[in-house]
Design an enzyme around this catalytic site. Structure first.
Site, short mmCIF file in Angstrom:
data_model
loop_
_atom_site.label_atom_id
_atom_site.label_comp_id
_atom_site.label_asym_id
_atom_site.label_seq_id
_atom_site.Cartn_x
_atom_site.Cartn_y
_atom_site.Cartn_z
N LYS A 239 0.82 -1.24 0.00
CA LYS A 239 0.00 0.00 0.00
C LYS A 239 0.84 1.27 0.00
CE LYS A 239 -4.44 -1.74 1.28
NZ LYS A 239 -5.39 -2.09 2.33
N ARG A 273 -3.87 -10.13 4.86
CA ARG A 273 -4.29 -10.18 3.46
C ARG A 273 -3.16 -9.59 2.62
NH1 ARG A 273 -6.38 -6.77 -0.25
NH2 ARG A 273 -7.90 -7.61 -1.71
N1 HH2 Z 1 -7.48 -3.68 0.92
C1 HH2 Z 1 -7.85 -3.71 -0.38
C2 HH2 Z 1 -8.95 -4.48 -0.79
N2 HH2 Z 1 -9.62 -5.24 0.09
N3 HH2 Z 1 -9.93 -6.05 2.30
C3 HH2 Z 1 -9.56 -6.06 3.59
N4 HH2 Z 1 -10.22 -6.83 4.47
N5 HH2 Z 1 -8.52 -5.30 4.04
C4 HH2 Z 1 -7.80 -4.49 3.21
O1 HH2 Z 1 -6.87 -3.78 3.69
C5 HH2 Z 1 -8.16 -4.45 1.83
C6 HH2 Z 1 -9.25 -5.26 1.40
C7 HH2 Z 1 -7.09 -2.91 -1.38
O2 HH2 Z 1 -6.01 -3.65 -1.92
P1 HH2 Z 1 -5.98 -4.40 -3.33
O3 HH2 Z 1 -7.03 -5.46 -3.41
O4 HH2 Z 1 -4.61 -4.89 -3.56
O5 HH2 Z 1 -6.22 -3.27 -4.40
P2 HH2 Z 1 -7.49 -2.85 -5.25
O6 HH2 Z 1 -8.55 -2.39 -4.30
O7 HH2 Z 1 -6.98 -1.73 -6.13
O8 HH2 Z 1 -7.94 -4.05 -6.03
#
Ligand code: HH2
Length: 296
Positions: A239, A273
């Protein structure tokens, strides 16, 4: 250095660990568990478009499980700041065939990362065991009942507003106190929808309606959230708060991610995660072994 003798007992946790109830079973939280991220999106911030075909998605999920993932979390809508919302039909089209194939193929439970009841319902019907809702049941009032009907595990993440406007809402007088009380509101919504307490996991939502400094401070304040009694998940993976600290691109934030996970483990988090499974599993294995020796 000499190897430890084979008779040394394995580390044991200080107190009986909770168990997380999910559809079709439960996950023990005695040792840290890693949820591997599988984004089947064209636009996620660090891996958008990489797993666009079902074959590529399955290959990557296999690899994450080989590396030690205890859960695979499938998402079909990016929640990065300013991301365009995805209609439910499109999210279902992206997510459900992958969930169905993973359920048939993998020995670990599958989680669906969605804010929408229709997507959750379709994924649960395809065999997902966990719903991961970044809105903490604030976005779609149908999501809680859908998860309850399936007996699913439910991750309630803290955020304010939506990915479109959350940046403006990162104002707190008492950061950990407000995150905790807003998560308690999410828990009340879940309980009212019929979700048992043992099915709920809380997540402070690093990077969601938080500045980089606030995400760092929350990692240090996890014991205050842990006092709520629910198991904690964190999602620091690649992040932007790590980018601000380290000055490196998302894919070069692996060591920073592992360090953040170890800090979170020390603060009481039990679920992690992440995109980069192997280094985080290794880091947490060391942290957990050391914690076991401290309890004796
Ligand atoms: N962060 C993201 C998405 N889902 N769920 C939980 N429980 N906790 C988190 O910190 C979290 C989450 C964002 O990360 P990512 O899926 O890598 O990116 P994007 O939203 O651009 O797909």
């Amino acid at each position: 250095m000499r190897e430890a003798p084979a008779t040394v007992p394995l580390p044991v946790p200080a107190r009986p660990a909770p168990v997380w109830e999910i559809a079709g079973g439960s996950l023990p939280l005695a040792a840290p568990l890693v949820a591997g991220i599988l984004n089947v999106t064209p636009d996620s911030f660090s891996d958008g478009g990489e797993y666009a075909t079902i074959e590529a998605a399955l290959r990557h999920a296999d690899e994450m499980v080989r590396e030690g993932a205890a859960i695979v979390d499938v998402g079909g809508e990016s929640t990065r700041p300013g991301a365009a919302p995805v209609p439910a039909v499109e999210e279902i089209r992206r997510v459900v065939p992958v969930v169905g194939a993973l359920v048939r193929r993998l020995p670990v439970p599958i989680s669906v990362d969605t804010r929408k009841a229709a997507v959750a319902r379709a994924a649960l019907e395809a065999g997902a065991a966990i719903v991961n809702d970044v809105s903490g049941l604030a976005f779609d009032p149908g999501l809680g009942p859908a998860a309850a009907a399936a007996g699913a595990g439910l991750i309630l993440m803290h955020m304010r507003g939506t990915p479109a406007d959350m940046r403006r809402r990162a104002r707190y007088a008492d950061l950990a106190g407000e995150v905790r009380s807003e998560l308690e509101v999410a828990v009340a919504r879940a309980r009212a929808a019929g979700i048992p307490a043992g099915s709920i996991v809380l997540d402070p939502g690093l990077g969601f309606a938080k500045t980089a400094a606030q995400s760092v401070a929350l990692l240090g304040a996890l014991p205050r959230l842990r006092a709520s009694g629910f198991p904690l998940m964190v999602g620091p993976s690649r992040k932007s708060f790590l980018g601000e600290l380290l000055g490196v691109a998302p894919k070069d934030r692996v060591v920073g991610t592992a360090a953040a996970c170890v800090v979170a483990y020390r603060g009481g988090a039990r679920l992690f995660r992440v995109h980069d499974v192997r280094p985080v599993v290794e880091a947490l294995t060391v942290a957990h072994a050391v914690a076991g020796t401290e309890s004796r």
